[in-house]
Design an enzyme around this catalytic site. Sequence first.
Site, PDB file in Angstrom:
ATOM      1  N   HIS A  18      -5.672  -4.569   1.949  1.00 14.65           N
ATOM      2  CA  HIS A  18      -6.511  -4.653   3.149  1.00 14.65           C
ATOM      3  C   HIS A  18      -6.836  -3.267   3.686  1.00 14.65           C
ATOM      4  O   HIS A  18      -7.953  -2.991   4.098  1.00 14.65           O
ATOM      5  CB  HIS A  18      -5.810  -5.462   4.252  1.00 14.65           C
ATOM      6  CG  HIS A  18      -5.284  -6.762   3.741  1.00 14.65           C
ATOM      7  ND1 HIS A  18      -3.970  -7.128   3.815  1.00 14.65           N
ATOM      8  CD2 HIS A  18      -5.906  -7.764   3.088  1.00 14.65           C
ATOM      9  CE1 HIS A  18      -3.804  -8.302   3.249  1.00 14.65           C
ATOM     10  NE2 HIS A  18      -4.954  -8.706   2.800  1.00 14.65           N
ATOM     11  N   ASP A 112      -9.910  -7.465   9.939  1.00 15.27           N
ATOM     12  CA  ASP A 112      -9.983  -8.120   8.634  1.00 15.27           C
ATOM     13  C   ASP A 112      -9.595  -9.587   8.800  1.00 15.27           C
ATOM     14  O   ASP A 112      -9.351 -10.079   9.914  1.00 15.27           O
ATOM     15  CB  ASP A 112      -9.180  -7.357   7.566  1.00 15.27           C
ATOM     16  CG  ASP A 112      -7.681  -7.370   7.817  1.00 15.27           C
ATOM     17  OD1 ASP A 112      -7.181  -8.348   8.407  1.00 15.27           O
ATOM     18  OD2 ASP A 112      -6.999  -6.407   7.421  1.00 15.27           O
TER      19      ASP A 112
HETATM   20  C1  UDX Z   1      -4.341  -9.164  -2.755  1.00 12.51           C
HETATM   21  C2  UDX Z   1      -5.443 -10.151  -3.183  1.00 12.51           C
HETATM   22  O1  UDX Z   1      -5.176 -10.828  -4.286  1.00 12.51           O
HETATM   23  C3  UDX Z   1      -6.745  -9.482  -3.212  1.00 12.51           C
HETATM   24  O2  UDX Z   1      -7.765 -10.136  -3.911  1.00 12.51           O
HETATM   25  C4  UDX Z   1      -7.075  -9.369  -1.811  1.00 12.51           C
HETATM   26  O3  UDX Z   1      -8.429  -9.020  -1.656  1.00 12.51           O
HETATM   27  C5  UDX Z   1      -6.088  -8.386  -1.217  1.00 12.51           C
HETATM   28  O4  UDX Z   1      -4.725  -8.793  -1.422  1.00 12.51           O
HETATM   29  P1  UDX Z   1      -3.469  -6.876  -4.159  1.00 12.51           P
HETATM   30  O5  UDX Z   1      -2.340  -7.120  -5.056  1.00 12.51           O
HETATM   31  O6  UDX Z   1      -3.252  -6.039  -2.978  1.00 12.51           O
HETATM   32  O7  UDX Z   1      -4.238  -8.183  -3.765  1.00 12.51           O
HETATM   33  O8  UDX Z   1      -4.563  -6.255  -5.144  1.00 12.51           O
HETATM   34  P2  UDX Z   1      -5.891  -5.483  -4.941  1.00 12.51           P
HETATM   35  O9  UDX Z   1      -6.837  -6.153  -4.028  1.00 12.51           O
HETATM   36  O10 UDX Z   1      -6.388  -5.214  -6.292  1.00 12.51           O
HETATM   37  O11 UDX Z   1      -5.433  -4.122  -4.246  1.00 12.51           O
HETATM   38  C6  UDX Z   1      -4.458  -3.275  -4.743  1.00 12.51           C
HETATM   39  C7  UDX Z   1      -4.818  -1.843  -4.441  1.00 12.51           C
HETATM   40  O12 UDX Z   1      -3.701  -1.027  -4.705  1.00 12.51           O
HETATM   41  C8  UDX Z   1      -5.963  -1.337  -5.314  1.00 12.51           C
HETATM   42  O13 UDX Z   1      -6.823  -0.544  -4.545  1.00 12.51           O
HETATM   43  C9  UDX Z   1      -5.277  -0.495  -6.363  1.00 12.51           C
HETATM   44  O14 UDX Z   1      -6.031   0.614  -6.806  1.00 12.51           O
HETATM   45  C10 UDX Z   1      -4.019  -0.018  -5.646  1.00 12.51           C
HETATM   46  N1  UDX Z   1      -2.930   0.140  -6.623  1.00 12.51           N
HETATM   47  C11 UDX Z   1      -2.275  -0.946  -7.099  1.00 12.51           C
HETATM   48  C12 UDX Z   1      -2.619   1.415  -7.059  1.00 12.51           C
HETATM   49  O15 UDX Z   1      -3.223   2.411  -6.641  1.00 12.51           O
HETATM   50  N2  UDX Z   1      -1.599   1.541  -7.966  1.00 12.51           N
HETATM   51  C13 UDX Z   1      -0.892   0.503  -8.459  1.00 12.51           C
HETATM   52  O16 UDX Z   1       0.003   0.705  -9.282  1.00 12.51           O
HETATM   53  C14 UDX Z   1      -1.244  -0.800  -8.008  1.00 12.51           C
END
Ligand code: UDX
Length: 472
Positions: A18, A112
Amino acid sequence: MQSTKPHAALLASPGMGHLIPVLELGKRLVTNHGFHVTLFVVATDASTTQSLLKEPYPHINIIILPFVDISGLIDPAATVVTSLAVMMRETLPSLRSAILALKSPPKALIVDLFGTEAFAVAEEFNMLKYVFDTSNAWFFAITIYVPTIDKNVEDKHIIQKQPLSIPGCKSVQFEDTLQAYLDRNDQTYIEYKRIGIEMPMADGILMNTWEDLEPTTLGALRDFQMLGRVAKAPVYPIGPLVRPVGPSVPRNQVLNWLDNQPYESVIYVSFGSGGTLSSDQMAELAWGLELSKQRFVWVVRPPIDNDAAGAFFNLDDGSEGIPSFLPEGFLDRTREVGLVVPMWAPQVEILAHPSVGGFLSHCGWNSTLESITNGVPMIAWPLYAEQKMNATILTEELGVAVQPKTLASERVVVGAEIEMMIRKIMEDEEGFGIRKRVNELKQSGVNALSSKGGSSYNSLSQIAKHCELSLH
Ligand code: UDX
């Protein structure tokens, strides 16, 4: 003299998924649309959040709201959704005091998904109120349509084993829906339904998508009679908002390793902020990577059924260990072609690296957009929340991903199937088609954000105009 810049307050709920898009929204409001921004963030211990907030954000005033202990208010087994909803509710008094203490009162409050109860605070201070759905339009459509279904269905289980139809939109398969939609007495369902009722009460709904990515759903949200009645507020697609490659990101082991690999030869494997697999599934994934004979970077977390194995990851003291949940000899056999990274990796920098040619992802919406905006084809491996819907968009609508035949918690995807999917996106004819499509989408995202008439740029300009008008 009072500033003539519009002042917007942003409220982000905890979690990188978020915080990242809300921060990016703040940056765009400041840089492109002349806003002054105050960002409210709930205090957390998470080191990833803390380091993200340490970066410099010129002209964004970041205010950390005090941590609220909600342990006495929720069941210990409560879902993330319930915990976030309760936490944001309990944060309202400190949000209110923090707004009161600001020298110049904001004209708009942008929250959000989990912050819609703060609309009452916005109204109290005579502020415009917006909601930023950090996910896609299709998920937004189902979220606001569930209260209507809830009224029309009498059964305890509001969603039966049949696709859920949303007027004007692609229907959602039963298996792809949030588990919470199964039982209307479930607290998570109750929170979602409330959010679905509150979101359309905003003065505008912002989404991290763009016109050309989801034209049908966005059209339905605006035009379709039924949905139009549910969502009266204007819809503003403002994406793709993704964190850019940080100029200050230190060259770490992963990036150095990628520097030495051939162009588009590496598959990056990661399951988002906190996704985990079972021990059996991890062993099969390791096996599939090995069988594929492709180069890889794999962000590994202890399996869901063997938390103790996490001890391996305490590498801060320099100690090394072989994770017991990886097949014996896996690290030795793949040493030349693969890199296993414990817990967290600089994902945006990895996806932007020219050596990366594929992404096996849990399809969190941020990860999805980061992959598209870097032109990287995906293997869609959704785990929870709206991720199955995201995977459906990627595979069925956009054709930029492949996915396992069936994904179910009780089924382990075997190594041979994983090998086949990896080969498909990395070397097969089908993979070339996918790569071409994802690069076209990448370009359409660039166009949407362009200050020369891009649809997402224009959406934010409209919001800016709305706020400026309310200054007078
Ligand atoms: C959850 C939901 O599934 C997602 O669709 C929703 O919109 C937000 O919450 P989440 O696991 O946080 O998801 O995944 P994602 O939305 O992909 O966000 C993760 C963020 O962390 C990404 O920006 C990613 O680049 C970052 N990240 C994750 C890293 O920088 N390194 C990592 O090892 C893992």
